[in-house]
Scaffold this motif. Structure first.
Motif, short mmCIF file in Angstrom:
data_model
loop_
_atom_site.label_atom_id
_atom_site.label_comp_id
_atom_site.label_asym_id
_atom_site.label_seq_id
_atom_site.Cartn_x
_atom_site.Cartn_y
_atom_site.Cartn_z
N ALA A 137 -11.18 5.05 6.06
CA ALA A 137 -10.70 6.15 6.91
C ALA A 137 -9.38 5.78 7.57
O ALA A 137 -8.48 6.61 7.69
N ASN A 138 -9.24 4.52 7.98
CA ASN A 138 -7.98 4.08 8.58
C ASN A 138 -6.89 3.90 7.53
O ASN A 138 -5.72 4.15 7.80
N ALA A 139 -7.26 3.48 6.34
CA ALA A 139 -6.28 3.22 5.28
C ALA A 139 -5.60 4.51 4.81
O ALA A 139 -4.39 4.53 4.60
N ILE A 140 -6.37 5.58 4.64
CA ILE A 140 -5.76 6.80 4.12
C ILE A 140 -4.87 7.50 5.14
O ILE A 140 -4.11 8.39 4.77
N GLU A 141 -4.92 7.07 6.39
CA GLU A 141 -4.02 7.61 7.39
C GLU A 141 -2.70 6.87 7.45
O GLU A 141 -1.78 7.28 8.14
N CYS A 142 -2.59 5.77 6.71
CA CYS A 142 -1.35 5.00 6.67
C CYS A 142 -0.29 5.74 5.85
O CYS A 142 -0.61 6.35 4.83
N PHE A 143 0.96 5.62 6.25
CA PHE A 143 2.07 6.25 5.53
C PHE A 143 2.15 5.71 4.10
O PHE A 143 2.07 4.52 3.87
N GLY A 144 2.28 6.62 3.15
CA GLY A 144 2.47 6.22 1.76
C GLY A 144 1.20 6.11 0.95
O GLY A 144 1.26 5.97 -0.27
N ILE A 145 0.05 6.17 1.59
CA ILE A 145 -1.22 6.08 0.86
C ILE A 145 -1.69 7.50 0.55
O ILE A 145 -1.90 8.30 1.46
N VAL A 146 -1.87 7.81 -0.73
CA VAL A 146 -2.38 9.12 -1.13
C VAL A 146 -3.89 9.13 -1.00
O VAL A 146 -4.48 10.10 -0.55
N GLY A 147 -4.53 8.02 -1.40
CA GLY A 147 -5.98 7.92 -1.29
C GLY A 147 -6.51 6.68 -1.98
O GLY A 147 -5.75 5.87 -2.50
N VAL A 173 -0.58 5.25 -4.33
CA VAL A 173 0.51 5.40 -3.36
C VAL A 173 1.38 6.60 -3.72
O VAL A 173 1.37 7.08 -4.84
N SER A 174 2.16 7.04 -2.74
CA SER A 174 3.08 8.15 -2.94
C SER A 174 4.27 7.70 -3.76
O SER A 174 4.74 6.57 -3.62
N TYR A 175 4.78 8.60 -4.58
CA TYR A 175 5.96 8.32 -5.37
C TYR A 175 7.18 8.20 -4.47
O TYR A 175 7.36 9.00 -3.55
N GLY A 176 8.01 7.20 -4.69
CA GLY A 176 9.27 7.07 -3.96
C GLY A 176 9.21 6.22 -2.71
O GLY A 176 10.23 6.05 -2.05
N VAL A 177 8.06 5.70 -2.36
CA VAL A 177 7.98 4.85 -1.17
C VAL A 177 7.98 3.38 -1.59
O VAL A 177 7.64 3.04 -2.73
N SER A 178 8.38 2.52 -0.70
CA SER A 178 8.38 1.08 -0.95
C SER A 178 6.94 0.57 -0.91
O SER A 178 6.27 0.67 0.12
N ILE A 179 6.48 0.03 -2.03
CA ILE A 179 5.11 -0.45 -2.10
C ILE A 179 4.88 -1.60 -1.12
O ILE A 179 3.83 -1.69 -0.49
N SER A 180 5.87 -2.47 -0.97
CA SER A 180 5.69 -3.59 -0.04
C SER A 180 5.60 -3.10 1.41
O SER A 180 4.82 -3.63 2.20
N ALA A 181 6.38 -2.07 1.75
CA ALA A 181 6.30 -1.52 3.11
C ALA A 181 4.95 -0.85 3.36
O ALA A 181 4.36 -1.00 4.43
N VAL A 182 4.46 -0.12 2.35
CA VAL A 182 3.16 0.53 2.47
C VAL A 182 2.07 -0.52 2.61
O VAL A 182 1.16 -0.41 3.43
N ALA A 183 2.14 -1.59 1.80
CA ALA A 183 1.14 -2.66 1.86
C ALA A 183 1.16 -3.36 3.21
O ALA A 183 0.10 -3.64 3.78
N ASP A 184 2.34 -3.67 3.72
CA ASP A 184 2.44 -4.31 5.04
C ASP A 184 1.85 -3.44 6.13
O ASP A 184 1.13 -3.93 7.01
N ASN A 185 2.15 -2.14 6.08
CA ASN A 185 1.61 -1.21 7.06
C ASN A 185 0.10 -1.12 6.96
O ASN A 185 -0.61 -1.15 7.97
N LEU A 186 -0.41 -1.04 5.73
CA LEU A 186 -1.85 -0.96 5.52
C LEU A 186 -2.55 -2.21 6.04
O LEU A 186 -3.55 -2.13 6.74
N ILE A 187 -2.01 -3.37 5.72
CA ILE A 187 -2.62 -4.63 6.15
C ILE A 187 -2.66 -4.74 7.67
O ILE A 187 -3.70 -5.04 8.26
N SER A 188 -1.53 -4.48 8.32
CA SER A 188 -1.49 -4.65 9.77
C SER A 188 -2.38 -3.63 10.48
O SER A 188 -3.11 -3.98 11.42
N THR A 189 -2.37 -2.38 10.02
CA THR A 189 -3.19 -1.34 10.65
C THR A 189 -4.67 -1.62 10.48
O THR A 189 -5.44 -1.60 11.45
N VAL A 190 -5.08 -1.86 9.24
CA VAL A 190 -6.51 -2.06 8.96
C VAL A 190 -7.02 -3.35 9.59
O VAL A 190 -8.11 -3.38 10.15
#
Length: 118
Positions: free
Chosen positions: A25-35, A75-92
């Motif tokens: 539930a927290n992961a899908i609210e992160c920017f760049g995560i489609v699901g 992930v969403s098309y056009g976003v930086s995968i490393s930025a999405v991963a960093d955001n997901l890791i820190s948030t979760v």
């Protein structure tokens, strides 16, 4: 294995499905995560999971009260995968540690696909 804590009032046991659902539930609210993604090992197809079945895209392992999480995401098309991963890791990491009181040992992210979203 389940997570557990001993307190003054007794023992608290946390099931891995509860942790998976909360982390999803927290992961899908992160920017760049489609699901979350489900991978069919038989034919290698990846499908986007509905919000009700988030736990299928997450694997939770608890070893000596340390949690390891595996996320299979789209992930969403056009976003930086490393930025999405960093955001997901820190948030979760922050939210699951606060929720469970257990330490996150490792978070693995498997990008299974990219989707264009409107």
């Amino acid at each position: 294995m389940k997570g557990y804590m001993n307190t003054q009032l007794g023992e608290v046991i946390i099931d891995t499905d509860v942790i998976a659902k909360y982390a999803g539930a927290n992961a899908i609210e992160c920017f760049g995560i489609v699901g979350m993604a489900a991978v069919n090992m038989k034919d290698g197809l990846v499908r986007l999971l509905k919000r009700e079945s988030l736990t299928h895209g997450i694997n939770v392992v608890i070893n000596e009260n340390k949690i390891t999480l595996d996320f299979h995401v789209i992930v969403s098309y056009g976003v930086s995968i490393s930025a999405v991963a960093d955001n997901l890791i820190s948030t979760v990491k922050y939210k699951v540690e606060e929720f469970t009181g257990l330490e996150i040992e490792k978070i693995n992210i498997f990008v299974e696909g990219v989707r264009v979203i409107d």
